[in-house]
Design a protein around this motif. Sequence first.
Motif, PDB file in Angstrom:
ATOM      1  N   ASN A  98     -61.034  11.840  39.315  1.00 17.07           N
ATOM      2  CA  ASN A  98     -61.250  12.459  38.017  1.00 17.07           C
ATOM      3  C   ASN A  98     -61.113  13.912  37.793  1.00 17.07           C
ATOM      4  N   ILE A 178     -62.109   1.922  41.162  1.00 15.16           N
ATOM      5  CA  ILE A 178     -61.435   1.602  39.728  1.00 15.16           C
ATOM      6  C   ILE A 178     -62.789   1.395  38.632  1.00 15.16           C
ATOM      7  N   ILE A 179     -63.819   0.683  38.994  1.00 18.69           N
ATOM      8  CA  ILE A 179     -64.846   0.536  38.100  1.00 18.69           C
ATOM      9  C   ILE A 179     -65.523   1.796  37.915  1.00 18.69           C
ATOM     10  N   ALA A 182     -63.711   3.822  35.645  1.00 17.47           N
ATOM     11  CA  ALA A 182     -63.654   3.308  34.394  1.00 17.47           C
ATOM     12  C   ALA A 182     -64.939   3.747  33.745  1.00 17.47           C
ATOM     13  N   THR A 183     -66.197   3.556  34.332  1.00 18.29           N
ATOM     14  CA  THR A 183     -67.259   4.153  33.687  1.00 18.29           C
ATOM     15  C   THR A 183     -67.113   5.510  33.597  1.00 18.29           C
ATOM     16  N   THR A 185     -65.007   7.691  32.916  1.00 17.45           N
ATOM     17  CA  THR A 185     -64.102   8.312  31.629  1.00 17.45           C
ATOM     18  C   THR A 185     -64.828   7.710  30.499  1.00 17.45           C
ATOM     19  N   GLY A 186     -65.740   6.943  30.508  1.00 14.73           N
ATOM     20  CA  GLY A 186     -66.390   6.728  29.345  1.00 14.73           C
ATOM     21  C   GLY A 186     -67.834   7.872  29.093  1.00 14.73           C
TER      22      GLY A 186
ATOM     23  N   ILE B 302     -55.489  -2.493  35.347  1.00 18.80           N
ATOM     24  CA  ILE B 302     -56.593  -1.465  35.192  1.00 18.80           C
ATOM     25  C   ILE B 302     -57.080  -1.305  33.872  1.00 18.80           C
ATOM     26  N   LYS B 303     -56.413  -1.605  32.753  1.00 12.36           N
ATOM     27  CA  LYS B 303     -56.964  -1.761  31.382  1.00 12.36           C
ATOM     28  C   LYS B 303     -57.535  -2.935  31.381  1.00 12.36           C
ATOM     29  N   THR B 306     -61.046  -2.706  33.319  1.00 14.00           N
ATOM     30  CA  THR B 306     -61.830  -1.880  32.662  1.00 14.00           C
ATOM     31  C   THR B 306     -62.833  -2.482  31.538  1.00 14.00           C
ATOM     32  N   VAL B 310     -66.685  -3.021  31.657  1.00 16.22           N
ATOM     33  CA  VAL B 310     -67.595  -1.870  30.943  1.00 16.22           C
ATOM     34  C   VAL B 310     -68.179  -2.531  29.993  1.00 16.22           C
TER      35      VAL B 310
END
Lengths: 305, 312
Positions: A98, A178-179, A182-183, A185-186, B302-303, B306, B310
């Motif tokens: 990140n 990845i998970i 993903a969290t 970047t939110g 990845i998309k 995600t 999420v």
Amino acid sequence: MRIWRELRKNKWLYAMSLPVVVYVFIFSYVPMSAHLLAFKQFSPGKGLWGSEWIGLDNLTFFFTGPDWLGVTVNTIYLNLLFIAAGTICSLCIALLLNEIRHAYFKKVSQSLVILPHFISIVIVNLMVINFFNGQDGMINRIFSQLGFEPVNWFQTPAVWPCLLTIIFVWKGAGWGSIIYLATLTGFSEEYFESARIDGAKRLQQIWYITLPLLRPTIIVLTLLGLGRIFYGDFGLIYGIIGDNSLLFNSTDVIDTYTYRSLRSTNMNSYSNAAAVALFQSVMGLITILFFNWVVRRVDNDSKLF
Amino acid sequence: MTANQTKLTSLARQSERSKQIKLAKQRDTSQLAVSLVAYVFIGAFALFCFIPFWLVYIGSFTAESQIVQGFRMLPTKFTLDAYRFLLQGSQVYQSGFVSVFITVVGTAGAVLITSMFAYVAAHPKVKYRYVLSFYIYFTMLFPPGLVGYYLLISNWLGLRDSLLALLLPLLFSAFNSFLMTSYFRTLPFELNEAATVDGAHELYIFFRIIWPVSMPVIATIALFYALSYWNDWFNALMFIDDPHNQPLQMMLRRIVSNSQNLDYLNTNVNIPVSATGVQLSAVVITIGPIIFLYPFLQRYFIKGITIGAVKG
């Protein structure tokens, strides 16, 4: 009846779910009946239902035997190592990825760290065997060039918990990140901005903002791991260790133990293996319910169900 | 959220962006230190992940005499002997066919039934959708265990040495179905309602309207299933003895465990090769398709994961 009315009303939708319902019944619910073998003396001729009931003998045999404590401790110990190392490494990778602004570097390095996840465990095992093999394995060569004594890896049980953890991290940490990424970047930029105005350094921002925000994700993923603490990674462990009894001391887990007792020529092997499998399933269920209960008490938002 | 509000938030976000850019320009020293650590650590870990692949790849092209001296980062004596040896046997084609066959057929079937189920489990009109989800979830809480699984495939269904023993066990994964269900829940229900008002059949709605808008998640799940089929060796280990029906992964395992016994490959050529060279070239062939597909699919999965994770 109300159920029939509902089924009739949406008959096409229910029909679409039918293949999976039937499949799961056959492949998950029917095999559960084999847990009964733990209480029976299995004889192949009579089958599951015809075999005689012998009460708790198989379970007593397993629990009074010399192996059960060892394999259970190994399973839990290795899983704890895997969960701790895996979580920390995945988290670090996500946090640091990140920080990287250079888009091309980020893309390439992310692809590379995820790559091992896609490779079958057979290939991983083969690499491990080639690298650690005897005197001429790659690692021993490097050791001797650096002036260390070569280690006879496949005869030294003590190193394997550590080696298996490294292999586990190599294979899974990038994928696990990845998970988190993903969290991450939110999250809203506002938190970081106000922290910056207050003069927080980058490291402080990570420690006081990012990590607390990630807490629910970390808890849920750790819980999922803990729920499977009674299940060994069969592919990883059996593929590398195989039937090398020199290493059983530190690497034999419930899954490899069950597999071996299933294959043994002993007449009652199915029943013994079933006793082990029942122990594993019941303990698995208990741990997942227990940890879920703990989390509900501590942090209700992170509970699994 | 009304249209106005969305507009306002997007405006706010834009101004945030410009502020961010300004701030990024005047990075303080702590930022610099963290970036430095990030580049070094990520770079090192990426190399750590990549080097074993590189060594295997180089090793597969290296002559016997060099291989026994250990792996090299750069090829010393280039040769294709190991590949020639492997590709002249019949086993590699037979196993390759089995792997491709189970991957293609299995993935198609698995994606079809999983997506249908996940759609129903997410459908607001289905009253018992949570019952259906729990029915699946329970199997994750209380797995059937190895003995039952073994008995089911080999004794009760009698699938020993049959390709169905490789196809059927992987046809459904609860995890994949939950990923899909949580994706379908994010779709607007109006899509469905409008089509129903127009008199469209449920099956038509699913395949003609829902599928096209769900391509990212379907591609992701398809990749997951394809990988689990391509990489499967456990079912072959348990249920397949006949070399004719062994997938590539199992062929590889056989070459490793009987490294002296290369006869298994059914090759009748006399090329002096080392067992290690054959192993390494077999690894390269077995990895092959994934390495080629990987760069194309990476963005999708990845998309896909995600979105599923999420919002789930």
